[in-house]
Motif scaffolding. Sequence first.
Motif, PDB file in Angstrom:
ATOM      1  N   ALA A 244       0.811  -1.217   0.000  1.00 39.90           N
ATOM      2  CA  ALA A 244       0.000   0.000   0.000  1.00 39.90           C
ATOM      3  C   ALA A 244       0.845   1.269   0.000  1.00 39.90           C
ATOM      4  CB  ALA A 244      -0.935  -0.010   1.203  1.00 39.90           C
ATOM      5  N   ASP A 245       1.949   1.256   0.732  1.00 34.52           N
ATOM      6  CA  ASP A 245       2.715   2.490   0.899  1.00 34.52           C
ATOM      7  C   ASP A 245       4.119   2.177   1.411  1.00 34.52           C
ATOM      8  OD1 ASP A 245       2.285   1.808   3.604  1.00 34.52           O
ATOM      9  OD2 ASP A 245       0.622   3.210   3.805  1.00 34.52           O
ATOM     10  N   ALA A 246       4.882   3.237   1.646  1.00 35.91           N
ATOM     11  CA  ALA A 246       6.261   3.068   2.099  1.00 35.91           C
ATOM     12  C   ALA A 246       6.334   2.364   3.444  1.00 35.91           C
ATOM     13  CB  ALA A 246       6.952   4.425   2.168  1.00 35.91           C
ATOM     14  N   ALA A 247       5.372   2.609   4.307  1.00 37.45           N
ATOM     15  CA  ALA A 247       5.381   1.967   5.623  1.00 37.45           C
ATOM     16  C   ALA A 247       5.214   0.462   5.502  1.00 37.45           C
ATOM     17  CB  ALA A 247       4.279   2.561   6.501  1.00 37.45           C
ATOM     18  N   GLU A 248       4.335   0.017   4.603  1.00 40.88           N
ATOM     19  CA  GLU A 248       4.147  -1.426   4.432  1.00 40.88           C
ATOM     20  C   GLU A 248       5.384  -2.065   3.809  1.00 40.88           C
ATOM     21  OE1 GLU A 248       1.080  -4.689   2.438  1.00 40.88           O
ATOM     22  OE2 GLU A 248       0.505  -2.562   2.500  1.00 40.88           O
TER      23      GLU A 248
END
Length: 263
Positions: A244-248
């Motif tokens: 989904a995003d950089a954190a994931e």
Amino acid sequence: MSDSSPSPSGELATALALGTDARHLLVALDFDGTLAPLVDEPMSARMLPEARDALTRLSSLPDTTVALVSGRTLAHLAEISEREPDSRIHLAGSHGAEFWHPGGADDADADDAGSLRDTLADRAEAIIADTAGAWIERKRFGFALHTRLSDPERAAEAAARIDDLVRAEAPEWRRRTGQDILEFASRHEGKDAAIRRLRELVDADVVLFAGDDVTDEDALASLGAGDIGIRVGGGESVAAYRVADAAELAALLSRLAEARAGR
């Protein structure tokens, strides 16, 4: 070190296993939007702390190479990635036209089109002078128009005029588009070439590449059977996997570091 983040999906668990079992793993990653959230001021971009920790751990493991592959100039990539002199992370800037390898010097050819680059960048700046929020980034082998903060209609008008300028004055230059960016370069290297060069340099049998934008699709499309291509965020992609995003992605890289350390 344990990881309290949710377990990856079945498909991403497969990718994790491929990376864990590789004889020599190359982890090559875009920076903006992939390891660092997109920001309005590009030079303020910084890697998420969990991503930085994961890359530090991965780069310290045997038979594991980490590289950042970006459209940023090498100098800017070194700055935003906060590279230390003793860093073990390879850098590929300008879409693979510039390299820095741990323990070595910068590796890039001379810019034979510097005069034309400066002339075109000057004229592009004149074109956007009245376009609020737009700005020109001067790069080693070209320049880019940024319109993230501009009115979409005015941004489109400016891009069209700059397109006409480069088409007339430097028709052989490579044109790239991305998220609120239009870029031109005298060099034609792409991130696919950067991945091939890094793979050969370290003799990697598995490559993990992750990116979030149009220019990353060249690298994703170049991956072979047994490699791991990850698209970060939305948009059409040839990648086999998506987060989904950089954190994931940072959480996935942390799991990968832990798994390779324990194999």
